[in-house]
Design a protein around this motif. Sequence first.
Motif, mmCIF file in Angstrom:
data_model
loop_
_atom_site.group_PDB
_atom_site.id
_atom_site.type_symbol
_atom_site.label_atom_id
_atom_site.label_comp_id
_atom_site.label_asym_id
_atom_site.label_seq_id
_atom_site.Cartn_x
_atom_site.Cartn_y
_atom_site.Cartn_z
ATOM 1 N N ILE A 432 11.361 5.732 13.842
ATOM 2 C CA ILE A 432 9.991 4.785 14.273
ATOM 3 C C ILE A 432 10.436 3.928 12.440
ATOM 4 O O ILE A 432 10.162 4.830 11.296
ATOM 5 C CB ILE A 432 9.503 5.258 14.247
ATOM 6 C CG1 ILE A 432 8.080 6.277 13.573
ATOM 7 C CG2 ILE A 432 8.818 5.609 16.235
ATOM 8 C CD1 ILE A 432 6.951 5.944 14.059
ATOM 9 N N SER A 433 10.267 2.897 12.950
ATOM 10 C CA SER A 433 10.178 1.738 11.914
ATOM 11 C C SER A 433 9.536 0.939 11.761
ATOM 12 O O SER A 433 9.300 -0.154 10.672
ATOM 13 C CB SER A 433 11.587 0.753 11.178
ATOM 14 O OG SER A 433 12.853 1.343 11.228
ATOM 15 N N VAL A 453 9.269 9.095 10.136
ATOM 16 C CA VAL A 453 8.665 7.376 9.722
ATOM 17 C C VAL A 453 9.235 7.188 8.732
ATOM 18 O O VAL A 453 8.617 7.476 7.557
ATOM 19 C CB VAL A 453 7.397 8.509 9.970
ATOM 20 C CG1 VAL A 453 6.461 7.409 9.929
ATOM 21 C CG2 VAL A 453 7.481 8.900 11.551
ATOM 22 N N THR A 454 9.805 5.867 9.015
ATOM 23 C CA THR A 454 10.158 4.787 7.354
ATOM 24 C C THR A 454 8.635 4.457 6.630
ATOM 25 O O THR A 454 7.322 4.922 7.265
ATOM 26 C CB THR A 454 11.086 3.616 7.727
ATOM 27 O OG1 THR A 454 10.486 2.626 8.438
ATOM 28 C CG2 THR A 454 12.200 4.326 8.736
ATOM 29 N N GLU A 455 9.381 4.377 5.534
ATOM 30 C CA GLU A 455 8.012 3.521 4.942
ATOM 31 C C GLU A 455 7.266 2.087 5.118
ATOM 32 O O GLU A 455 5.670 2.632 4.878
ATOM 33 C CB GLU A 455 8.372 3.089 3.802
ATOM 34 C CG GLU A 455 8.897 4.695 2.548
ATOM 35 C CD GLU A 455 9.544 4.464 0.879
ATOM 36 O OE1 GLU A 455 9.134 2.491 0.922
ATOM 37 O OE2 GLU A 455 9.571 4.735 0.325
ATOM 38 N N SER A 456 8.321 1.788 6.319
ATOM 39 C CA SER A 456 7.501 0.337 6.346
ATOM 40 C C SER A 456 6.605 0.850 7.958
ATOM 41 O O SER A 456 6.119 0.160 8.697
ATOM 42 C CB SER A 456 8.506 -0.195 7.116
ATOM 43 O OG SER A 456 9.448 -0.032 8.151
ATOM 44 N N ALA A 457 6.543 1.745 8.645
ATOM 45 C CA ALA A 457 5.859 3.002 9.891
ATOM 46 C C ALA A 457 4.274 3.448 9.415
ATOM 47 O O ALA A 457 3.920 3.958 8.474
ATOM 48 C CB ALA A 457 6.949 3.713 10.685
ATOM 49 N N ALA A 458 3.978 3.312 11.000
ATOM 50 C CA ALA A 458 2.929 4.621 10.295
ATOM 51 C C ALA A 458 2.957 4.563 11.993
ATOM 52 O O ALA A 458 2.991 4.083 12.676
ATOM 53 C CB ALA A 458 1.063 3.898 10.451
ATOM 54 N N LEU A 459 2.715 5.928 11.531
ATOM 55 C CA LEU A 459 2.565 6.749 13.166
ATOM 56 C C LEU A 459 0.796 7.691 12.990
ATOM 57 O O LEU A 459 0.121 8.752 12.497
ATOM 58 C CB LEU A 459 2.878 8.140 13.239
ATOM 59 C CG LEU A 459 3.398 9.126 14.560
ATOM 60 C CD1 LEU A 459 3.403 8.905 15.396
ATOM 61 C CD2 LEU A 459 4.114 10.543 14.308
ATOM 62 N N GLY A 479 6.024 6.604 5.713
ATOM 63 C CA GLY A 479 5.203 6.193 5.310
ATOM 64 C C GLY A 479 3.547 6.865 6.321
ATOM 65 O O GLY A 479 3.596 8.569 5.952
ATOM 66 N N GLN A 480 2.752 6.108 7.111
ATOM 67 C CA GLN A 480 1.233 6.577 6.575
ATOM 68 C C GLN A 480 1.505 7.524 7.919
ATOM 69 O O GLN A 480 2.382 6.917 9.144
ATOM 70 C CB GLN A 480 0.251 5.155 7.883
ATOM 71 C CG GLN A 480 0.510 4.057 6.380
ATOM 72 C CD GLN A 480 -1.152 3.249 6.578
ATOM 73 O OE1 GLN A 480 -2.197 4.005 7.992
ATOM 74 N NE2 GLN A 480 -1.039 2.466 5.827
ATOM 75 N N PHE A 481 1.035 9.186 8.224
ATOM 76 C CA PHE A 481 1.010 9.205 8.949
ATOM 77 C C PHE A 481 -0.902 9.684 9.698
ATOM 78 O O PHE A 481 -1.387 10.654 8.192
ATOM 79 C CB PHE A 481 1.267 10.336 8.926
ATOM 80 C CG PHE A 481 1.536 11.667 9.658
ATOM 81 C CD1 PHE A 481 1.803 11.402 10.757
ATOM 82 C CD2 PHE A 481 1.372 12.847 9.416
ATOM 83 C CE1 PHE A 481 1.635 12.439 12.248
ATOM 84 C CE2 PHE A 481 1.439 14.438 10.120
ATOM 85 C CZ PHE A 481 1.825 13.866 11.729
ATOM 86 N N ILE A 482 -1.841 9.695 10.730
ATOM 87 C CA ILE A 482 -2.997 10.000 10.883
ATOM 88 C C ILE A 482 -2.952 10.745 11.937
ATOM 89 O O ILE A 482 -2.412 10.536 12.832
ATOM 90 C CB ILE A 482 -3.150 8.573 10.408
ATOM 91 C CG1 ILE A 482 -3.221 7.446 9.093
ATOM 92 C CG2 ILE A 482 -5.072 9.059 10.756
ATOM 93 C CD1 ILE A 482 -4.026 6.602 9.329
#
Length: 625
Positions: A432-433, A453-459, A479-482
């Motif tokens: 996912i981007s 999960v790319t740097e431009s993405a967030a999950l 990328g973000q991961f919460i």
Amino acid sequence: MKCVRHICLPVLLPVFFLFGCAVSNEDAILVNAPLNQIENLLEEDKEKIQLSESKLPRTLAILPFENRTESVGAFEIVRRVIFNHVSSKNYHMLHWQAVDDKLRLANVELATAYQMDAASLADILEVDAVLYGSITDFERLFAGVITQIKVGVELTLINRNGEILWQESDSATSRAGGASVTPVGLLLNAALAAMHLKEENLLRAADDVGRELASVMPHPKRLTTKAGPSITAVVHNGMNKILKYGDILEVGIQGQAGMRAQAVIEGVGSFDLQEVELGEYIGKIPVSKKANATGVVVEGVLMDQNSNISRWLSPFGLLTIDNQPPQAPQQLHASSHDQLLKLSWSSTDLDVAEYQVYLLDPNNNQKQLVRKTTTKQIELAGLSNFINYELEVVALDTAGNQSLAAVISAKPLPDLRFNTLAALPSSLPTKISQPMTMTVANSPYYLRQPMLVTESAALLIEPGVEIIVSKNAHLQINGQFIVYGDVSRPVVVKAAQSAGFSQFANLQSTQTVELKHLHVSGADVALTIQAGKPHISQCEFTGNQFSALDISGTANVWVEQSKIQGSNTAGVIVSGHAQVTFKQTSFADNQPFHIQSSSIYPVEAKGNFWSPDASQMTVLGEVNY
């Protein structure tokens, strides 16, 4: 008593003339149509002035009284009582409340209305003549423990052409006596208290003065020569309040005994009263669902066996009955925040006293009143994130009538991106981007191959999500991961096969990584952490084959209130330049070590729970415990 009478010739005052004598009162309250009765015989010391029919006005208004004394008293009751006596003189009387309303609309101060000329007042009030009143004397007389009231009044009747038609003054001292405990007396005492009158004596003195002055006041001809029964008081309990369905209106009349008694409420109906004691009539009237009235007169009526009627208006305020609910709130809107919902709505209804907000508790389906407010926006705090709440807002008017409910559903969210981001499908992709979510609606999720999960993405993962991981699959987080699990709805990660899986996630992100209530079991290593500053809170890593956490590189990790249990190599492995802090975390049954560290930085592990206890046998490396 001896009373002073002023004899005055008609005087023409400078006024503006209106052509014709007819007046209009379409928007006013006109009370007391001509009565079929006459007054009692006049006292000998007063002379009745006779006026020709052409001189007599047909419509009449009584002004707020001028106070010529140095005393401050509740003299409005004097005006209202005298209004009753004057209204028996066969005039069409404009009710005192309508007089006040019209004066206010014309921006006339009630306290100084008496200073205006009769022509201007007659135009404003739309009547033929104006009755000016003055309080000329006011004294409290003390006789033992009893206080009596002496009140003096002067009345002047002036027509719209400025002619003084009649003027008279009188004074009276109230009858001695304490508070009445008769049925009507008790109702009267309550009404007097509501008007902030400290004693009934002022009312009694005003009644005596009004009766005396009315007896010599000129008036249009009667239709009969037989007087109706005497009435001394009409009182009700509806003043200073708004009644509605379910309330009881109590009306009392004091007067001649043995009569038929009724209470007549304008626009509502007539109601029989019962004689409960000699000359005391009481009626308890349930307010109907269909009744609605705004500022109407309560009139007491007595009728004798020959159908001679007396009418008396209660001086204790007009009656309002409101069974009409306000409009429902419009444009109800809810905005989501962390454990908080903000509600706002609109309303153009001016009859709203307050709004009530109800919440349907999702745990027991019970509707709870959560807020009363006079504003059109509120905040509801302390709610659970990701729970869909059904909310109702109702409007209540002054009478307590409740509107229909405006209804909305909303859920608090810790991250407003949940409102707009797309949800991943159940079968997870390889990459996912852009920011995306995992939702309960699409759960369970199947991770069958590695997903980047790319740097431009967030999950972002909702509470209650279940993720089933195949043997060689894992999340690669750049990328973000919460993870937003909670205590009753953790995010659960488990193996697709009994052989387990290699790892759930490899964390290499320098962006926000926050894991809360994440439960991972069945992995070789639950999490591999190589960079960034992940915050792990209230998570459980149990039954993982090798380690719960493998922390290396430059990672700086904070772990609190979590559980690390059942690992077979070490509960946590720390190496390289990694920095790790554990707080209030439980380590149990990890073999052979709870923590194994070779990092150049010491592991901070004070204030945790160990089973078996932390020692050189269970903790390896530089660890502060």
